[in-house]
Design a protein around this motif. Structure first.
Motif, short mmCIF file in Angstrom:
data_model
loop_
_atom_site.label_atom_id
_atom_site.label_comp_id
_atom_site.label_asym_id
_atom_site.label_seq_id
_atom_site.Cartn_x
_atom_site.Cartn_y
_atom_site.Cartn_z
N LEU A 1 0.86 -1.15 0.05
CA LEU A 1 0.08 0.04 -0.03
C LEU A 1 0.81 1.23 0.17
O LEU A 1 0.56 2.23 -0.77
CB LEU A 1 -0.93 -0.02 1.20
CG LEU A 1 -2.26 -0.98 1.26
CD1 LEU A 1 -2.84 -1.07 2.63
CD2 LEU A 1 -3.02 -0.60 0.20
N LEU A 2 1.86 1.24 0.69
CA LEU A 2 2.93 2.55 0.86
C LEU A 2 3.36 2.63 -0.58
O LEU A 2 3.54 3.71 -0.93
CB LEU A 2 3.87 2.30 1.85
CG LEU A 2 4.87 3.47 2.07
CD1 LEU A 2 4.20 4.56 2.25
CD2 LEU A 2 5.99 3.27 3.08
N SER A 3 3.91 1.57 -0.99
CA SER A 3 4.42 1.56 -2.53
C SER A 3 3.55 2.46 -3.37
O SER A 3 4.08 3.24 -4.15
CB SER A 3 4.89 0.46 -3.05
OG SER A 3 6.08 -0.42 -2.20
N GLU A 4 2.26 1.99 -3.40
CA GLU A 4 1.27 2.61 -4.34
C GLU A 4 0.98 4.04 -4.08
O GLU A 4 0.74 4.87 -4.66
CB GLU A 4 -0.11 1.94 -4.17
CG GLU A 4 0.03 0.34 -4.92
CD GLU A 4 -1.16 -0.49 -4.69
OE1 GLU A 4 -1.27 -1.78 -4.96
OE2 GLU A 4 -2.12 0.09 -3.93
N LEU A 5 0.97 4.40 -2.58
CA LEU A 5 0.93 5.74 -2.20
C LEU A 5 2.03 6.60 -2.83
O LEU A 5 1.72 7.62 -3.25
CB LEU A 5 0.92 5.92 -0.56
CG LEU A 5 -0.51 5.35 0.00
CD1 LEU A 5 -0.10 5.32 1.48
CD2 LEU A 5 -1.67 6.38 -0.31
#
Length: 592
Positions: free
Chosen positions: A416-420
């Protein structure tokens, strides 16, 4: 502020607890199953041995039974005892027949015949009976039961005289006339109880184990512990024998708890008992338990070392990246070059390096192109905002992982952090759709829910007709982040509430974010968005993102749009953003 434990400590403790639970459960199940198997095997072997021993005793008794039966049908015995007058107390021919029968026993024994007139006849032997008259015999407790046997042999425990009173095996039967079946006397046969030792032999029952033979009157005929001979057997045990002919039970003896296997003989009415101490049964199991304990200790020690190393390999890259992010404010913008074995963390590092590269490129562009002061100020704000966003989000993952031991959940949070990050630093237009910005917001909320769990309650109310409308990037996330950091985290409540609404108001789109946090006074609301607010000159990682967001909105859409602050019915803060539905309704400016 109370220092919180590190991820490494929590992972190590968590995995160690799981390992300890699994090993303890395995050891317990193994011990229980082994104990049960050992007990079942011991019970089966003992029962087989006792049943076989009972059969051997019956075989011996039946031989003596046949011998006395032959003697009872002997012509001399029948003729002498069937006489209508008292034949007297001595008959040489009768004694000779009795001596011949007695010699067939193969060991010391004696035979006594009592006629109906009260006379008794004994074979020649060193063994003598303690009662010699018919009157004395009739007073014995076994006499009435013998008569009910109607000529069959009754076996029981008693005493005979061999240089003193000695325990003996005694058998008695009524003697009947072979033609008229009239009772004409009684035959009594006896031999020393110690003779049973040869028949019973040796059984390995441990130091405190023993074998007993109990007659139908409940008295011990023979025991490997000689002091028990002649004593009554436990009444509890005798009651069990009457219910089940052969079995294994637990009984509390003088020496402690013991397992008792027994077999009942239908022929003699005797019961053969084998006592074995519980500690003897579980001796092998106890040795196995000690072995399992040592193996568990060694395995647990090795497991803790492996868990610590494995946890450290997971946590170390995240710690390193968090330190590098902290140094961005100091001007350290060099990319991170490390060999990583984890796909999610590797993606996080790649996103961080791309962010640094873009940040460096932005700085170079501002220097090379000498953009206007307004544009330069905005680009600087955006460049500041992104490290601040990454730093806050990484902290969210870091502290969320404190309470988790699920590698799958950790992987999802890193993804999720990578996508953010990908969304926030993706090159191109500063504009996006409401749908994409809401998706970005959902990622952020998911990360926060991993940290706060059920304590955080987020409500989304979005007009679906507005999902495909265009808006500036990162419009909603900073507002929700501000509500979390400055509105909710300082409030001690069981439930944190955030309500997000996106509605149409004529040609405008109105976005509101409500929280039930500490709220703001009227003076604070005015100061925080004023152009000379002191927070504007502070670093953005303090969490004051509203002035920057206000400036971005007004730069893109014009001064007539932007943020307003007010209270709400929960006592918290309401942030309202108004932008045009048609982007051309504002200034129409695009940000490089």
């Amino acid at each position: 502020m109370k220092r919180k434990p590190s991820i490494l400590a929590q992972l190590t403790i968590g995995f160690t607890a799981i390992l300890l639970f699994v090993m303890s459960a395995t050891a317990t199940v193994t011990y229980v199953q082994t104990s049960r198997s050992s007990l079942n095997q011991t019970a089966r072997l003992l029962l087989d041995s006792i049943t076989h021993l009972s059969g051997k005793l019956d075989a011996n008794l039946i031989e003596y039974d046949k011998m006395t039966q032959v003697l009872a049908f002997n012509e001399v015995v029948q003729k002498h005892l069937s006489a209508r007058t008292n034949p007297g107390s001595y008959n040489e021919e009768l004694i000779r027949v009795m001596n011949a029968s007695n010699r067939t026993s193969g060991h010391e024994s004696n035979i006594m015949i009592l006629d109906r007139y009260g006379s008794s006849y004994l074979a020649n032997s060193s063994m003598d009976f303690l009662w010699r008259s018919l009157e004395a015999v009739q007073k014995q407790p076994w006499y009435d039961e013998m008569e009910q046997y109607k000529g069959r042999m009754l076996w029981f425990s008693g005493l005979v005289w061999v240089g003193g009173a000695q325990p003996a095996v005694i058998g008695a039967r009524s003697l009947n006339n072979i033609e008229t079946l009239e009772n004409i006397g009684t035959i009594v046969f006896a031999y020393p109880a110690i003779t049973l030792q040869k028949t019973i032999g040796q059984m390995n029952l441990g130091k405190s184990g023993k074998v007993q033979v109990v007659d139908s009157f409940g008295r011990v005929v023979y025991s490997t512990v000689w002091d028990d001979v002649g004593t009554p057997a436990p009444s509890v045990l005798l009651e069990q024998v009457r219910k089940v002919p052969s079995d294994m039970i637990t009984l509390n003896t003088e020496d402690g708890p013991a397992y008792i296997s027994y077999a009942y003989s239908e022929y003699s009415g005797w019961t053969v008992l084998a006592y074995i101490d519980r500690s003897e049964v579980y001796e092998g199991v106890s040795r196995l338990q000690r072995t399992i304990l040592w193996i568990s200790i060694v395995g647990l020690s090795v497991g803790i070392l492996f868990i610590t190393f494995y946890s450290w390999t997971l946590v170390r890259p995240i710690r390193f990246l968090a330190k590098r992010i902290e140094r961005i404010d100091e001007g350290h913008l060099l990319p991170v070059k490390r060999q990583l074995w984890n796909a999610e963390v590797s993606g996080l590092y790649d996103s961080f390096n791309r962010m640094l590269a873009r940040l460096q490129q932005t700085i170079r562009d501002l220097t090379d192109k000498q953009v206007s002061e307004r544009q330069a100020q905005f680009v600087a704000l955006r460049a500041q905002f992104r490290p601040h966003f990454l730093y806050n989000t990484l902290n969210t993952i870091y502290w969320t992982l404190e309470g988790k031991r699920d590698a799958a959940a950790a992987a999802e949070m890193v993804q999720l952090l990578s996508e953010l990050l990908r969304y926030s630093i993706q090159p191109g237009s500063e504009m996006t759709t409401v749908r994409e910005d809401v998706a970005q917001l959902r990622r952020y909320i998911t990360l926060q829910k991993y940290r706060y769990g059920e304590r955080l309650d987020v409500e989304l109310d979005i007009d679906e007709e507005l999902l495909d409308c265009r808006c500036m990037k990162l419009l909603l996330q900073p507002i929700v982040e501000n509500a979390m950091t400055h509105g909710l985290e300082g409030v001690k409540r069981d439930q944190w509430k955030i309500r997000i609404r996106i509605q149409r108001d004529g040609r405008d789109m109105v976005l509101t974010v409500d929280d039930n946090g500490i709220g703001m006074s009227e003076r604070e609301m005015k100061e925080i968005l004023s152009e000379d607010a002191p927070q504007r000159n502070k670093p953005l990682h303090t969490g004051i993102g509203l002035p920057n967001l206000q400036e971005r909105i007004q730069y893109i859409y014009g001064r007539s749009y932007g943020i307003t602050l007010s209270g709400n019915e929960w006592g918290g803060l309401r942030v309202t953003i108004r932008i045009p539905i048609d982007p051309d309704a504002g200034s129409g400016k695009e940000v490089p």
